[in-house]
Design an enzyme around this catalytic site. Structure first.
Site, PDB file in Angstrom:
ATOM      1  N   CYS A 150       8.139   3.258   5.703  1.00 48.65           N
ATOM      2  CA  CYS A 150       7.254   2.988   4.559  1.00 48.65           C
ATOM      3  C   CYS A 150       8.036   2.543   3.337  1.00 48.65           C
ATOM      4  O   CYS A 150       7.460   2.028   2.383  1.00 48.65           O
ATOM      5  CB  CYS A 150       6.438   4.238   4.215  1.00 48.65           C
ATOM      6  SG  CYS A 150       7.449   5.649   3.740  1.00 48.65           S
TER       7      CYS A 150
ATOM      8  N   CYS B 154       0.835  -1.196   0.000  1.00 50.64           N
ATOM      9  CA  CYS B 154       0.000   0.000   0.000  1.00 50.64           C
ATOM     10  C   CYS B 154       0.876   1.254   0.000  1.00 50.64           C
ATOM     11  O   CYS B 154       0.624   2.203  -0.760  1.00 50.64           O
ATOM     12  CB  CYS B 154      -0.915  -0.007   1.221  1.00 50.64           C
ATOM     13  SG  CYS B 154      -2.096   1.361   1.280  1.00 50.64           S
ATOM     14  N   CYS B 155       1.911   1.268   0.835  1.00 49.21           N
ATOM     15  CA  CYS B 155       2.846   2.399   0.870  1.00 49.21           C
ATOM     16  C   CYS B 155       3.515   2.601  -0.483  1.00 49.21           C
ATOM     17  O   CYS B 155       3.735   3.739  -0.915  1.00 49.21           O
ATOM     18  CB  CYS B 155       3.911   2.176   1.938  1.00 49.21           C
ATOM     19  SG  CYS B 155       3.347   2.346   3.649  1.00 49.21           S
TER      20      CYS B 155
ATOM     21  N   CYS C 112      -3.029   4.857   9.387  1.00 48.35           N
ATOM     22  CA  CYS C 112      -1.775   4.320   9.921  1.00 48.35           C
ATOM     23  C   CYS C 112      -1.128   5.216  10.966  1.00 48.35           C
ATOM     24  O   CYS C 112       0.045   5.036  11.303  1.00 48.35           O
ATOM     25  CB  CYS C 112      -0.793   4.069   8.783  1.00 48.35           C
ATOM     26  SG  CYS C 112      -1.381   2.863   7.566  1.00 48.35           S
TER      27      CYS C 112
ATOM     28  N   CYS D 127      -0.444   8.736   6.939  1.00 52.27           N
ATOM     29  CA  CYS D 127      -1.806   8.523   6.457  1.00 52.27           C
ATOM     30  C   CYS D 127      -2.752   8.307   7.645  1.00 52.27           C
ATOM     31  O   CYS D 127      -2.348   7.762   8.680  1.00 52.27           O
ATOM     32  CB  CYS D 127      -1.856   7.314   5.531  1.00 52.27           C
ATOM     33  SG  CYS D 127      -0.993   7.556   3.962  1.00 52.27           S
TER      34      CYS D 127
END
Length: 243
Positions: free
Chosen positions: A239, A128-129, A214, A211
């Site tokens: 990340c 996702c990162c 997170c 984010c």
């Protein structure tokens, strides 16, 4: 039922000793930024909009250096972080170049793994990162001769060996950490002295902001990055932007 609520992290108060250190630190920061700009015209400051990056942004704008400033809008930012982008534009009369993830890739990831996939494994969180941060950063740095970050040694165990200048082997360009040796108190002293625009989440107990899914507030006395990917081991709390 207990109504006890733990005290959250607060913005550190600026002590007289911190103010006394500030002129020397600021002069060193200016010298470092001028060196970078002279060696690498059109170097890029990749701003996370954290207080450290806002300090560097303030210095770059004061010195009117030819350093481009970019930021990443991951699509998962808090409203307070989004508001800071506009506030930065207004304060410094400069346009931050905002880079977004490729929409189709972000949508495909969530359709396949779900919106909460980052909590399921380090691998999925890092994927996702990559989609929301690393790929956009790669585009932002595609033509850059060097880039700058707001990383500091004392932020976490994973950053304890930071140097002023590094080589970004993956991209084949130089990488600089202009305030690598600053302490947290130094950063807040500069921000207070120059009335630097800041993310309102700092006033809500967030010492390190990423984010929205997170990031969470941290308790007083915890490591300032304890609220980032809090469900993971401290050894995995990056990340990949600075790998």
């Amino acid at each position: 039922m207990s109504s006890f609520r733990p005290q959250l992290w607060r913005i550190p108060e600026v002590a007289d000793a911190d103010r006394l250190r500030l002129p020397e630190l600021t002069a060193a920061l200016h010298a470092r930024l001028q060196e970078i700009a002279a060696r690498f015209p059109q170097a890029v400051l990749a701003s996370s909009l954290a207080v450290e990056d806002m300090v560097i942004t303030d210095a770059v704008c004061r010195l009117k250096l030819p350093i481009r400033i970019i930021t990443l809008h991951t699509g998962k930012l808090n409203p307070e972080t989004e508001a800071l982008i506009a506030a930065t534009h207004a304060r410094y009369q400069t346009e931050l170049a905002v880079f977004h993830p490729i929409a189709a890739d972000a949508e495909a990831f969530e359709q396949t793994y779900g919106a909460a996939a980052m909590y399921e494994s380090v691998e999925l969180r890092r994927r996702c990162c990559h989609i929301r941060k690393i790929e956009p950063l790669n585009r932002a740095l595609a033509d850059a001769p060097a880039w700058l970050t707001g990383q500091r040694r004392s932020q976490s165990d994973t950053r304890s060996e930071l140097a002023f200048e590094e080589q970004d082997g993956a991209r084949g360009i130089a990488k600089f950490n202009p305030i690598f040796d600053w302490e947290e108190a130094d950063v807040w002293a500069y921000a207070a002295e120059h009335d630097v625009p800041l993310n309102d989440l700092y006033r809500q107990g967030y010492p390190s902001i990423g984010c929205e899914p997170c990031t969470r507030p941290v308790k007083a006395g915890e490591n300032i990055r304890a609220g980032r990917w809090w469900w993971e081991s401290k050894d995995s709390k990056e990340c990949g932007l600075h790998k």
